[in-house]
Design a protein around this motif. Sequence first.
Motif, PDB file in Angstrom:
ATOM      1  N   CYS A 258      -0.597   3.518   6.124  1.00  0.00           N
ATOM      2  CA  CYS A 258      -0.511   2.513   5.152  1.00  0.00           C
ATOM      3  C   CYS A 258       0.183   1.188   5.864  1.00  0.00           C
ATOM      4  O   CYS A 258      -0.004  -0.135   5.619  1.00  0.00           O
ATOM      5  CB  CYS A 258       0.077   2.883   3.993  1.00  0.00           C
ATOM      6  SG  CYS A 258      -0.854   4.074   3.130  1.00  0.00           S
TER       7      CYS A 258
ATOM      8  N   ALA B  43      -6.129   6.260   1.488  1.00  0.00           N
ATOM      9  CA  ALA B  43      -4.641   6.869   1.685  1.00  0.00           C
ATOM     10  C   ALA B  43      -4.308   7.687   0.429  1.00  0.00           C
ATOM     11  O   ALA B  43      -3.546   8.897   1.049  1.00  0.00           O
ATOM     12  CB  ALA B  43      -3.790   5.392   1.467  1.00  0.00           C
TER      13      ALA B  43
ATOM     14  N   LEU C  16       0.867  -1.305  -0.032  1.00  0.00           N
ATOM     15  CA  LEU C  16       0.021  -0.119  -0.031  1.00  0.00           C
ATOM     16  C   LEU C  16       1.030   1.280  -0.041  1.00  0.00           C
ATOM     17  O   LEU C  16       0.556   2.204  -0.462  1.00  0.00           O
ATOM     18  CB  LEU C  16      -0.987  -0.090   1.305  1.00  0.00           C
ATOM     19  CG  LEU C  16      -2.453  -0.782   1.194  1.00  0.00           C
ATOM     20  CD1 LEU C  16      -2.935  -0.788   2.399  1.00  0.00           C
ATOM     21  CD2 LEU C  16      -3.160  -0.137   0.013  1.00  0.00           C
TER      22      LEU C  16
END
Length: 363
Positions: free
Chosen positions: A84, A286, A54
């Motif tokens: 993340c 995110a 991520l």
Amino acid sequence: MTEGLSRRRVGTPREALSETDAPNSPNSAVGLPVFNRTRSAEETKTDKQPLLTLMEETLLLGLKDQEGYLSFWNDSLSYVLRGCMLMELAFRRRIRITKDAFTGMTNISERPIEVISVRPTGEVLLDEALRVIKGSETRRTVASWMDLLSGETWNIAKAGYQLKQVRERLAKGLVDKGILRTEKRNFLFFDMATHPVQDPRAKDEVITRVFDTLNLPRTAATPTRGVGRAGSSPGSMSDFTRHTIGQGIGGQAGKLKLAPITNPRFYKGEEHSRFALLRRVSLIAAACAGSVLENPMIHMDMEARDRAMSRAEDLMDVYGHWPFKRDSPLFTTEIDSGEPGDLMVEEVVASVIYVLRKMDKLI
């Protein structure tokens, strides 16, 4: 002694599949092999991780392809990258939200997290974050760990919890994977290492997943990858008018659906991953909180971008709440399996998205 060692080796999924589940295996007693076969298949499916984390996906969305650096005005990305890390550790089943007699009825954002496995992940930053969390004598919430890991604290005694040079280390990791390359660029009075895109297929696939989640047509991502290349016309919307945007999978307000990428290199077998959709939602959250979500949509008109950003905020509202808002049209049962092992992952993700959503409102 030899027989005991052989039994202990059956513990790993691959060896369990080859030894215990073999049709002619001497261990194939009635009842036991069926349990082992089912457990091994689930563990293999769960433990299969994509080639990009991520953090790397979020960094790629913010990175300028040709220049090889992030915006100097982005002061929120570093904090988001720590979130993340926590979500990635949860996906890999290393941490979970604690639940006991004292915290069971507490809001999930106020409950501390704990380490459930110290097995290395194979990613240096994730393993370092895992060691920091495990080594702490105090149990802390998701928000507290995001503050400490990013250095957002006035307490000098807690400065040791900070993970330093995360962006640069992520970029170097992508260089090792062949996605970026390293160059030296002069900025007036100093030289700085930059990391332009070497293999555009990785960013192509990340952007495709973003567009699918936002219900934007995949063809609209084409100009994004052409900006700065020979024969391209940055900012052109001639082929992507307003009536085209919003005709993605299921419409602008449609439920999430997982459409596999055509001939993927970095996301092979994504449709077989248990948390494929939840990973995409986590990436949207995110990228939105880190102010990099609009980068792939820079060629679109303002109306199309506003609609996409509105959908991203709605997704954060639905999945940044625990339990997930099942009455929302954006909720899909493909994300929430209801299994206890999966709930541990979903709780951490919901808690991180909650923090990111609150942070985005403050900004």
